[in-house]
Design a protein around this motif. Structure first.
Motif, PDB file in Angstrom:
ATOM      1  N   THR A 264       0.832  -1.454  -0.056  1.00  0.00           N
ATOM      2  CA  THR A 264       0.023   0.249   0.265  1.00  0.00           C
ATOM      3  C   THR A 264       0.907   1.336  -0.063  1.00  0.00           C
ATOM      4  OG1 THR A 264      -1.693   0.353   1.163  1.00  0.00           O
ATOM      5  CG2 THR A 264      -0.218  -0.078   1.997  1.00  0.00           C
ATOM      6  N   ARG A 265       0.111   2.449  -0.390  1.00  0.00           N
ATOM      7  CA  ARG A 265       1.300   3.582   0.014  1.00  0.00           C
ATOM      8  C   ARG A 265       0.456   4.866   0.667  1.00  0.00           C
ATOM      9  NH1 ARG A 265      -1.957   8.321  -4.287  1.00  0.00           N
ATOM     10  NH2 ARG A 265      -3.359   8.083  -3.340  1.00  0.00           N
ATOM     11  N   TYR A 266       1.909   5.642   1.147  1.00  0.00           N
ATOM     12  CA  TYR A 266       2.234   6.232   2.607  1.00  0.00           C
ATOM     13  C   TYR A 266       1.648   8.165   1.800  1.00  0.00           C
ATOM     14  CZ  TYR A 266       4.472   2.390   4.941  1.00  0.00           C
ATOM     15  OH  TYR A 266       4.891   0.980   5.342  1.00  0.00           O
ATOM     16  N   GLU A 267       0.712   7.922   2.702  1.00  0.00           N
ATOM     17  CA  GLU A 267       0.482   9.993   2.012  1.00  0.00           C
ATOM     18  C   GLU A 267       0.759  10.254   3.806  1.00  0.00           C
ATOM     19  OE1 GLU A 267      -3.368  10.854   0.774  1.00  0.00           O
ATOM     20  OE2 GLU A 267      -3.600   9.008  -0.940  1.00  0.00           O
ATOM     21  N   ILE A 268       1.705  11.537   3.634  1.00  0.00           N
ATOM     22  CA  ILE A 268       2.113  11.950   4.436  1.00  0.00           C
ATOM     23  C   ILE A 268       2.284  13.450   4.568  1.00  0.00           C
ATOM     24  CG2 ILE A 268       3.917  12.081   5.802  1.00  0.00           C
ATOM     25  CD1 ILE A 268       5.538   9.484   4.815  1.00  0.00           C
ATOM     26  N   ASP A 269       1.442  14.387   5.422  1.00  0.00           N
ATOM     27  CA  ASP A 269       1.553  15.869   5.205  1.00  0.00           C
ATOM     28  C   ASP A 269       3.028  16.030   6.247  1.00  0.00           C
ATOM     29  OD1 ASP A 269       0.170  15.719   3.336  1.00  0.00           O
ATOM     30  OD2 ASP A 269      -2.062  15.274   4.669  1.00  0.00           O
ATOM     31  N   TRP A 270       2.362  17.583   6.395  1.00  0.00           N
ATOM     32  CA  TRP A 270       3.492  17.653   7.428  1.00  0.00           C
ATOM     33  C   TRP A 270       2.897  18.044   8.899  1.00  0.00           C
ATOM     34  CZ3 TRP A 270       8.013  19.726   6.663  1.00  0.00           C
ATOM     35  CH2 TRP A 270       8.811  20.581   7.846  1.00  0.00           C
ATOM     36  N   ASP A 271       1.600  17.319   9.605  1.00  0.00           N
ATOM     37  CA  ASP A 271       0.766  17.206  10.514  1.00  0.00           C
ATOM     38  C   ASP A 271      -0.567  15.852  10.467  1.00  0.00           C
ATOM     39  OD1 ASP A 271      -1.315  18.005   9.225  1.00  0.00           O
ATOM     40  OD2 ASP A 271      -1.659  19.543  10.010  1.00  0.00           O
ATOM     41  N   GLY A 272      -0.004  15.094   9.699  1.00  0.00           N
ATOM     42  CA  GLY A 272      -0.951  14.203   9.474  1.00  0.00           C
ATOM     43  C   GLY A 272      -0.203  12.585   8.240  1.00  0.00           C
ATOM     44  N   ALA A 273      -0.739  11.892   8.174  1.00  0.00           N
ATOM     45  CA  ALA A 273      -0.459  10.370   7.845  1.00  0.00           C
ATOM     46  C   ALA A 273      -1.556   9.986   7.706  1.00  0.00           C
ATOM     47  CB  ALA A 273       1.086   9.972   8.683  1.00  0.00           C
ATOM     48  N   THR A 274      -1.543   8.344   6.876  1.00  0.00           N
ATOM     49  CA  THR A 274      -2.381   7.614   6.913  1.00  0.00           C
ATOM     50  C   THR A 274      -2.027   6.301   7.650  1.00  0.00           C
ATOM     51  OG1 THR A 274      -1.410   6.528   5.439  1.00  0.00           O
ATOM     52  CG2 THR A 274      -2.800   7.573   4.120  1.00  0.00           C
ATOM     53  N   SER A 275      -3.632   5.607   8.327  1.00  0.00           N
ATOM     54  CA  SER A 275      -3.394   4.678   9.446  1.00  0.00           C
ATOM     55  C   SER A 275      -1.968   3.515   8.972  1.00  0.00           C
ATOM     56  CB  SER A 275      -4.626   3.704   9.477  1.00  0.00           C
ATOM     57  OG  SER A 275      -5.309   3.667   8.326  1.00  0.00           O
ATOM     58  N   ASP A 276      -1.788   3.666   8.031  1.00  0.00           N
ATOM     59  CA  ASP A 276      -0.610   2.736   7.443  1.00  0.00           C
ATOM     60  C   ASP A 276       0.406   2.941   7.827  1.00  0.00           C
ATOM     61  OD1 ASP A 276      -2.584   0.225   6.757  1.00  0.00           O
ATOM     62  OD2 ASP A 276      -2.684   1.281   4.251  1.00  0.00           O
ATOM     63  N   TYR A 277       1.126   4.169   7.733  1.00  0.00           N
ATOM     64  CA  TYR A 277       2.108   4.648   7.782  1.00  0.00           C
ATOM     65  C   TYR A 277       2.739   4.323  10.119  1.00  0.00           C
ATOM     66  CZ  TYR A 277       6.066   8.162   8.615  1.00  0.00           C
ATOM     67  OH  TYR A 277       7.038   8.627   8.723  1.00  0.00           O
ATOM     68  N   PHE A 278       1.016   5.675  10.855  1.00  0.00           N
ATOM     69  CA  PHE A 278       1.547   4.565  12.195  1.00  0.00           C
ATOM     70  C   PHE A 278       1.253   4.061  12.272  1.00  0.00           C
ATOM     71  CE2 PHE A 278      -0.777   9.124  11.736  1.00  0.00           C
ATOM     72  CZ  PHE A 278       0.626   9.839  12.186  1.00  0.00           C
ATOM     73  N   LYS A 279       1.031   2.344  11.552  1.00  0.00           N
ATOM     74  CA  LYS A 279       0.684   1.088  11.670  1.00  0.00           C
ATOM     75  C   LYS A 279       2.015   0.839  11.787  1.00  0.00           C
ATOM     76  CE  LYS A 279      -2.864  -1.691  10.584  1.00  0.00           C
ATOM     77  NZ  LYS A 279      -4.061  -1.731   9.925  1.00  0.00           N
TER      78      LYS A 279
END
Length: 201
Positions: free
Chosen positions: A54-69
């Protein structure tokens, strides 16, 4: 040269100068606004690592749940290898992702665990095998549950079920753990807490 013509030319020049002054002020204001906007704008990065599906979407103040996991899983795997020989390395790596408010406490807890006689004397190798990863959006918590294994030379490995709980958020484009704990129990999610409260007389 006639006075009327000179006066007309002079008035025209004054009017043009006023227009130029107004336009310069306007352009200066526009440049300042655009500069301020650019200073406050941060790009969103989309990452598709070759090792995940899957892909990660990373913002300055947020990210997708897969990234955090995946960050939580990686941290857990690193913590799971700690022993008296690699404690300094593990603590250095892990605390880079910890909020300064909890960094010292986490560091001390990891060192205490690594120096515990049952770990320091008996365990020459340890590792963690994850069984489930749960992301809880309302609380920004990730629960990584699995088995923590340890093995000493010449002996069979021993294991215990552990849950690592992280509260995570993006701060300045970097994942940061603002709360961390671990326990030998199922994940203490909001659902778990509600059931626990209902069981309490």
């Amino acid at each position: 040269m006639k006075w009327s013509k000179l006066n007309s030319t002079w008035q025209s020049a004054v009017a043009n100068n006023r227009l130029l002054m107004i336009s310069n002020v306007g352009l200066t204001g526009l440049v300042l606004v655009m500069g301020l906007k650019l200073a406050q704008t941060h790009e969103r990065i989309i990452i598709v690592p070759p090792t995940v599906n899957t892909r990660y979407e990373i913002d300055w103040d947020g990210a997708t749940s897969d990234y955090f996991k995946d960050i939580a899983l990686w941290l857990t795997g690193t913590i799971g290898t700690i022993n008296k020989n690699n404690a300094d390395y593990v603590v250095t790596v892990v605390t880079r992702f910890m909020d300064p408010a909890i960094s010292k406490t986490v560091s001390e807890s990891l060192r205490t665990y690594a120096s515990n006689p049952s770990v320091a004397l008996n365990s020459t190798m340890s590792w963690f095998e994850a069984k489930s990863i749960v992301w809880e959006p309302p609380t920004n918590r990730v629960f990584v549950s699995g088995s923590l294994f340890s093995q000493s030379t010449g002996n069979r490995s021993a294991s215990k079920d552990v849950t690592y709980e992280y509260t995570m958020q993006m701060v300045g484009g970097k994942p940061l753990v603002t709360a961390f704990t671990s326990y030998e129990d199922t994940p203490h999610t909001l659902t778990w807490q509600r059931k626990k409260d209902e069981e309490t007389p």
